[in-house]
Each structure stands twice: as structure tokens, then as C-alpha cells.
Design a protein around this motif. Structure first.
Motif, PDB file in Angstrom:
ATOM      1  N   TYR A  50     -42.352  11.240 -17.352  1.00 21.57           N
ATOM      2  CA  TYR A  50     -43.302  12.199 -16.771  1.00 21.57           C
ATOM      3  C   TYR A  50     -43.214  13.474 -17.601  1.00 21.57           C
ATOM      4  O   TYR A  50     -42.114  13.945 -17.904  1.00 21.57           O
ATOM      5  N   SER A  51     -44.355  14.010 -17.989  1.00 25.97           N
ATOM      6  CA  SER A  51     -44.359  15.283 -18.713  1.00 25.97           C
ATOM      7  C   SER A  51     -45.453  16.188 -18.163  1.00 25.97           C
ATOM      8  O   SER A  51     -46.520  15.723 -17.774  1.00 25.97           O
ATOM      9  N   HIS A  52     -45.153  17.454 -18.148  1.00 27.65           N
ATOM     10  CA  HIS A  52     -46.086  18.466 -17.650  1.00 27.65           C
ATOM     11  C   HIS A  52     -46.446  19.405 -18.787  1.00 27.65           C
ATOM     12  O   HIS A  52     -45.625  19.638 -19.682  1.00 27.65           O
ATOM     13  N   GLU A  53     -47.633  19.949 -18.761  1.00 26.61           N
ATOM     14  CA  GLU A  53     -48.068  20.849 -19.840  1.00 26.61           C
ATOM     15  C   GLU A  53     -47.218  22.111 -19.948  1.00 26.61           C
ATOM     16  O   GLU A  53     -47.193  22.765 -20.983  1.00 26.61           O
ATOM     17  N   SER A  54     -46.461  22.434 -18.908  1.00 28.44           N
ATOM     18  CA  SER A  54     -45.572  23.600 -18.949  1.00 28.44           C
ATOM     19  C   SER A  54     -44.389  23.380 -19.879  1.00 28.44           C
ATOM     20  O   SER A  54     -43.736  24.331 -20.288  1.00 28.44           O
ATOM     21  N   GLY A  55     -44.086  22.096 -20.191  1.00 30.36           N
ATOM     22  CA  GLY A  55     -42.932  21.773 -21.013  1.00 30.36           C
ATOM     23  C   GLY A  55     -41.879  20.976 -20.273  1.00 30.36           C
ATOM     24  O   GLY A  55     -40.981  20.392 -20.879  1.00 30.36           O
ATOM     25  N   PHE A  56     -41.977  20.905 -18.950  1.00 28.51           N
ATOM     26  CA  PHE A  56     -41.012  20.131 -18.168  1.00 28.51           C
ATOM     27  C   PHE A  56     -41.249  18.642 -18.391  1.00 28.51           C
ATOM     28  O   PHE A  56     -42.385  18.185 -18.461  1.00 28.51           O
ATOM     29  N   TYR A  57     -40.169  17.882 -18.502  1.00 24.41           N
ATOM     30  CA  TYR A  57     -40.275  16.424 -18.589  1.00 24.41           C
ATOM     31  C   TYR A  57     -39.102  15.788 -17.851  1.00 24.41           C
ATOM     32  O   TYR A  57     -38.050  16.399 -17.664  1.00 24.41           O
ATOM     33  N   ALA A  58     -39.305  14.552 -17.401  1.00 24.02           N
ATOM     34  CA  ALA A  58     -38.255  13.795 -16.715  1.00 24.02           C
ATOM     35  C   ALA A  58     -38.556  12.319 -16.907  1.00 24.02           C
ATOM     36  O   ALA A  58     -39.695  11.929 -17.156  1.00 24.02           O
ATOM     37  N   GLY A  59     -37.522  11.509 -16.799  1.00 20.63           N
ATOM     38  CA  GLY A  59     -37.768  10.087 -16.950  1.00 20.63           C
ATOM     39  C   GLY A  59     -36.550   9.242 -16.678  1.00 20.63           C
ATOM     40  O   GLY A  59     -35.465   9.740 -16.365  1.00 20.63           O
ATOM     41  N   GLU A  73     -27.484  -0.640 -18.616  1.00 17.10           N
ATOM     42  CA  GLU A  73     -27.419   0.812 -18.742  1.00 17.10           C
ATOM     43  C   GLU A  73     -28.681   1.389 -18.122  1.00 17.10           C
ATOM     44  O   GLU A  73     -29.787   0.958 -18.436  1.00 17.10           O
ATOM     45  N   LEU A  74     -28.536   2.362 -17.242  1.00 17.21           N
ATOM     46  CA  LEU A  74     -29.663   3.069 -16.630  1.00 17.21           C
ATOM     47  C   LEU A  74     -29.498   4.552 -16.876  1.00 17.21           C
ATOM     48  O   LEU A  74     -28.497   5.138 -16.473  1.00 17.21           O
ATOM     49  N   ASP A  75     -30.471   5.158 -17.520  1.00 18.02           N
ATOM     50  CA  ASP A  75     -30.413   6.585 -17.848  1.00 18.02           C
ATOM     51  C   ASP A  75     -31.458   7.355 -17.047  1.00 18.02           C
ATOM     52  O   ASP A  75     -32.583   6.892 -16.887  1.00 18.02           O
ATOM     53  N   LEU A  76     -31.084   8.527 -16.600  1.00 16.13           N
ATOM     54  CA  LEU A  76     -31.998   9.473 -15.954  1.00 16.13           C
ATOM     55  C   LEU A  76     -31.910  10.781 -16.718  1.00 16.13           C
ATOM     56  O   LEU A  76     -30.812  11.222 -17.062  1.00 16.13           O
ATOM     57  N   TYR A  77     -33.053  11.395 -16.990  1.00 15.36           N
ATOM     58  CA  TYR A  77     -33.018  12.632 -17.757  1.00 15.36           C
ATOM     59  C   TYR A  77     -34.131  13.575 -17.327  1.00 15.36           C
ATOM     60  O   TYR A  77     -35.138  13.169 -16.733  1.00 15.36           O
ATOM     61  N   ALA A  78     -33.916  14.852 -17.625  1.00 10.85           N
ATOM     62  CA  ALA A  78     -34.902  15.890 -17.364  1.00 10.85           C
ATOM     63  C   ALA A  78     -34.662  17.013 -18.359  1.00 10.85           C
ATOM     64  O   ALA A  78     -33.536  17.230 -18.815  1.00 10.85           O
ATOM     65  N   GLY A  79     -35.723  17.713 -18.709  1.00 11.21           N
ATOM     66  CA  GLY A  79     -35.569  18.800 -19.656  1.00 11.21           C
ATOM     67  C   GLY A  79     -36.806  19.665 -19.734  1.00 11.21           C
ATOM     68  O   GLY A  79     -37.770  19.488 -18.988  1.00 11.21           O
ATOM     69  N   TYR A  80     -36.750  20.584 -20.665  1.00 13.37           N
ATOM     70  CA  TYR A  80     -37.834  21.532 -20.886  1.00 13.37           C
ATOM     71  C   TYR A  80     -37.963  21.725 -22.391  1.00 13.37           C
ATOM     72  O   TYR A  80     -36.979  22.013 -23.074  1.00 13.37           O
ATOM     73  N   ALA A  81     -39.179  21.527 -22.923  1.00 18.03           N
ATOM     74  CA  ALA A  81     -39.404  21.630 -24.362  1.00 18.03           C
ATOM     75  C   ALA A  81     -40.707  22.382 -24.634  1.00 18.03           C
ATOM     76  O   ALA A  81     -41.616  22.391 -23.807  1.00 18.03           O
ATOM     77  N   GLY A  82     -40.768  22.994 -25.800  1.00 18.81           N
ATOM     78  CA  GLY A  82     -41.974  23.707 -26.177  1.00 18.81           C
ATOM     79  C   GLY A  82     -41.819  24.371 -27.524  1.00 18.81           C
ATOM     80  O   GLY A  82     -40.891  24.080 -28.282  1.00 18.81           O
ATOM     81  N   GLU A  83     -42.727  25.278 -27.792  1.00 22.23           N
ATOM     82  CA  GLU A  83     -42.708  26.016 -29.054  1.00 22.23           C
ATOM     83  C   GLU A  83     -43.210  27.431 -28.812  1.00 22.23           C
ATOM     84  O   GLU A  83     -44.172  27.646 -28.079  1.00 22.23           O
ATOM     85  N   GLY A  87     -43.641  29.677 -33.849  1.00 25.41           N
ATOM     86  CA  GLY A  87     -43.368  28.367 -34.420  1.00 25.41           C
ATOM     87  C   GLY A  87     -41.963  27.839 -34.235  1.00 25.41           C
ATOM     88  O   GLY A  87     -41.592  26.830 -34.827  1.00 25.41           O
ATOM     89  N   ILE A  88     -41.152  28.490 -33.405  1.00 23.66           N
ATOM     90  CA  ILE A  88     -39.799  28.004 -33.147  1.00 23.66           C
ATOM     91  C   ILE A  88     -39.862  26.996 -31.995  1.00 23.66           C
ATOM     92  O   ILE A  88     -40.282  27.321 -30.899  1.00 23.66           O
ATOM     93  N   GLY A  89     -39.460  25.759 -32.291  1.00 25.24           N
ATOM     94  CA  GLY A  89     -39.448  24.713 -31.283  1.00 25.24           C
ATOM     95  C   GLY A  89     -38.122  24.705 -30.541  1.00 25.24           C
ATOM     96  O   GLY A  89     -37.083  25.054 -31.089  1.00 25.24           O
ATOM     97  N   GLY A 112     -29.354  20.725 -26.292  1.00 26.05           N
ATOM     98  CA  GLY A 112     -30.303  21.757 -26.659  1.00 26.05           C
ATOM     99  C   GLY A 112     -30.589  21.679 -28.141  1.00 26.05           C
ATOM    100  O   GLY A 112     -29.719  21.309 -28.928  1.00 26.05           O
ATOM    101  N   SER A 113     -31.814  21.977 -28.506  1.00 23.23           N
ATOM    102  CA  SER A 113     -32.145  21.993 -29.929  1.00 23.23           C
ATOM    103  C   SER A 113     -33.148  23.099 -30.217  1.00 23.23           C
ATOM    104  O   SER A 113     -33.946  23.486 -29.372  1.00 23.23           O
TER     105      SER A 113
END
Length: 156
Positions: A50-59, A73-83, A87-89, A112-113
Motif C-alpha cells: 500500500y502506498s500513499h501520495e504523501s510518502g507513507f507505505y506499508a506492506g 518467512e513473513l515480513d511486515l513493513y512500513a515507512g515514509y519516502a520522498g524527495e 532533489g534529496i531523496g 533510513g537512506s
């Protein structure tokens, strides 16, 4: 009853507020961080994102594995990404790796990256708080560059 109906309505309208996608892969080996996870045998894996235009994602993501008594193996994740405008991602998140058939194999990571014009830095903090209260930090430097950018129409 109202709570159940609200939950159903929320899930039915989830796509309006974001994007849902899925993936499935069949591979000759599940190889992760330099080690086979399937004893050099084929792997099948898949997930939902699932991804939102705000940058939030989960899956969630899952795969067969073959080590230490684990078969899944079952993985759960969530995060926030953008730029940023300059131009800094960036990408910050949390992932939990679960192995339902083994009692003390689960672990988590915070990551974090930052990137700029193809160069980047990725830091992962691995945590195994259940069994050993141990931590491990992984640092990756990376460079991405497009080598060939040609469409099929350009080659005909």
C-alpha cells in the motif's frame, strides 16, 4: 455492528486514498545478504503493498525458506519516502521478519537512506530483542546510473 461496518467501508475505499499493488516471484534460489535462504533450492514469494501520495507505505511479503527449522518467512513493513525540492531523496522505515514455525528466530530492522543524483547512503539497524538483546548496524553506500536508455521503437 457499527464498528464492523466502518471497517468494511474503510477497506473498500482504501484504494481511493492510496495505491494497492501485489507481486509474485518464482526464483531458482532465495539469496539475501550473501546467504541462500532456501539451501540453493527454488523459492516462491509474494506480497501486497500500500502506498500513499504523501510518502507513507506499508506492506507484507512472504517466502518459503529452509534453515533452522523454518519453512516460511513473513515480513511486515512500513515507512515514509520522498524527495525534497532540492532533489534529496529519503526513505525511513521499519520491517519485521517473522518465522512462524520457529520460536526465537524473529527479528526487526529500522532503516533510513538518503540519496542525491544517483549517490546514496543506506543505514540499517538490525534488532533481535527477543532472544539476545543484540543490535547490528549495516552501512551501504550506493551509486545508481542508467547505462542504456533505448526503447524498442528507437531500435526498429
Amino acid at each position: 455492528m457499527k464498528k464492523g461496518m466502518m471497517t468494511i467501508v474503510m477497506f473498500l475505499t482504501l484504494y481511493t486514498f492510496g495505491e494497492v499493488s501485489s507481486n509474485f516471484t518464482f526464483s531458482s534460489n532465495y539469496f539475501w545478504r550473501g546467504m541462500t535462504q532456501t539451501m540453493d533450492s527454488p523459492a516462491y514469494s509474494g506480497g501486497f503493498d500500500y502506498s500513499h501520495e504523501s510518502g507513507f507505505y506499508a506492506g507484507t511479503w512472504g517466502s518459503n525458506v529452509s534453515f533452522g527449522g523454518a519453512g516460511l518467512e513473513l515480513d511486515l513493513y512500513a515507512g515514509y519516502a520522498g524527495e525534497t525540492e532540492s532533489g534529496i531523496g529519503y526513505d525511513f522505515g521499519y520491517i519485521n521478519y517473522a518465522y512462524p514455525e520457529v520460536d526465537d528466530a524473529d527479528f526487526s530492522e529500522m532503516y533510513g537512506s538518503l540519496s542525491y543524483e544517483g549517490f546514496g547512503l543506506h543505514i540499517t539497524w538490525v534488532m533481535n530483542l527477543v532472544t539476545t538483546m543484540s543490535f547490528l548496524m549495516v552501512l551501504d553506500l550506493f551509486l545508481s546510473h542508467t547505462v542504456i536508455m533505448k526503447t524498442l521503437a528507437q531500435t526498429i
